[in-house]
Design a protein around this motif. Structure first.
Motif, PDB file in Angstrom:
ATOM      1  N   GLY A   1       0.818  -1.201   0.000  1.00 58.77           N
ATOM      2  CA  GLY A   1       0.000   0.000   0.000  1.00 58.77           C
ATOM      3  C   GLY A   1       0.851   1.250   0.000  1.00 58.77           C
ATOM      4  O   GLY A   1       1.970   1.275   0.524  1.00 58.77           O
ATOM      5  N   LEU A   2       0.330   2.307  -0.605  1.00 59.49           N
ATOM      6  CA  LEU A   2       1.045   3.574  -0.679  1.00 59.49           C
ATOM      7  C   LEU A   2       1.346   4.126   0.712  1.00 59.49           C
ATOM      8  O   LEU A   2       2.391   4.752   0.938  1.00 59.49           O
ATOM      9  N   HIS A   3       0.447   3.880   1.649  1.00 58.06           N
ATOM     10  CA  HIS A   3       0.655   4.378   3.007  1.00 58.06           C
ATOM     11  C   HIS A   3       1.935   3.824   3.622  1.00 58.06           C
ATOM     12  O   HIS A   3       2.662   4.536   4.311  1.00 58.06           O
ATOM     13  N   GLU A   4       2.222   2.542   3.343  1.00 61.92           N
ATOM     14  CA  GLU A   4       3.442   1.960   3.896  1.00 61.92           C
ATOM     15  C   GLU A   4       4.683   2.510   3.192  1.00 61.92           C
ATOM     16  O   GLU A   4       5.731   2.681   3.809  1.00 61.92           O
ATOM     17  N   THR A   5       4.561   2.815   1.897  1.00 62.81           N
ATOM     18  CA  THR A   5       5.684   3.431   1.178  1.00 62.81           C
ATOM     19  C   THR A   5       6.023   4.784   1.789  1.00 62.81           C
ATOM     20  O   THR A   5       7.191   5.112   2.025  1.00 62.81           O
ATOM     21  N   ILE A   6       4.992   5.592   2.038  1.00 61.97           N
ATOM     22  CA  ILE A   6       5.212   6.902   2.638  1.00 61.97           C
ATOM     23  C   ILE A   6       5.769   6.754   4.050  1.00 61.97           C
ATOM     24  O   ILE A   6       6.720   7.448   4.447  1.00 61.97           O
TER      25      ILE A   6
END
Length: 237
Positions: A28-33
């Motif tokens: 998920g993008l949230h984990e990338t950020i």
């Protein structure tokens, strides 16, 4: 000094609906950020998403959040008004808020700015250059005179927001005929920052790109005893 507690919120829609996005962001993008933020020893990051109960933003979570980052694009209408009320209350109490990507249409963004937050938009699909026009601003710390995003959408003026106190970056895209677009704006009392952005895919958390800017912004937005609301959109492509 204790670590800055950050909650990274993401609607988490594209990753579940599009295979090519899921390949880029398997967690998920949230984990990338969040992973990019955790590169700073001064930041402690957790995540929350739209599909969780109360969108993951319970009273308890927000009470333990110094800075909230908000990534939205396709599901603004699905955010419950009671959660918007809750986030607004915490911002007015001193929590920093960083609004990413197409969050200029997020309910919380429009609520806090009090305008339509509309702008000019189209698929440009070409290189964008971001110029540092206020190198002394903490958000620009460690960023060179400019950096580039190789393949980008285009946002343009007029951008229906209140007049900013400061402009930190300007964006330039060739097909915009050289006209600039305001980025990284001090947009109100205390510490209000607005960073408009345009990406379809977010992946660049490199020191010379969006990752460094967001880490800088989080540290700048953390509560310091004054009213702080950080409104930020930024590209991580």
């Amino acid at each position: 000094m204790s670590k800055t507690r950050v909650t990274v919120w993401n609607e988490n829609v594209h990753e579940r609906q599009h295979a090519h996005i899921a390949e880029i962001y398997p967690k998920g993008l949230h984990e990338t950020i969040a992973e990019g933020l955790r590169e700073s020893s001064e930041i402690e990051a957790r995540t929350a998403t739209l599909e969780q109960p109360e969108h993951g933003l319970t009273d308890a979570v927000l009470a333990e959040t110094d800075v909230l980052t908000w990534w939205g694009h396709a599901a603004h209408a699905q955010v419950e008004d009671k959660i918007v009320d809750r986030v607004q209350k915490r911002v007015l109490e001193g929590m920093g808020l960083i609004v990413l990507h197409s969050g200029h249409y997020a309910k919380i963004f429009k609520r806090l700015l009090g305008t339509t937050c509309s702008l000019t938009w189209r698929e440009a699909g070409e290189k964008e250059r971001l110029w540092v026009c206020n190198p002394a601003h903490p958000i620009a710390r460690g960023i060179d005179r400019s950096f580039e995003i190789p393949h980008e959408e285009m946002y343009g003026e007029p951008f229906a927001i209140p007049n900013p106190d400061e402009v930190v970056f300007l964006s330039w895209v060739r097909r915009r005929r050289g006209l600039p677009f305001r980025l990284h704006l001090d947009a109100g009392c205390g510490k209000n920052l607005l960073l408009p952005s345009r990406p379809r895919e977010l992946s660049d958390l490199s020191p010379e790109g969006g990752g460094q800017v967001i880490r800088n912004a989080v540290l700048w937005a953390r509560p310091s005893g004054a009213w702080i609301g950080l409104l930020l959109e930024y590209s991580l492509r």
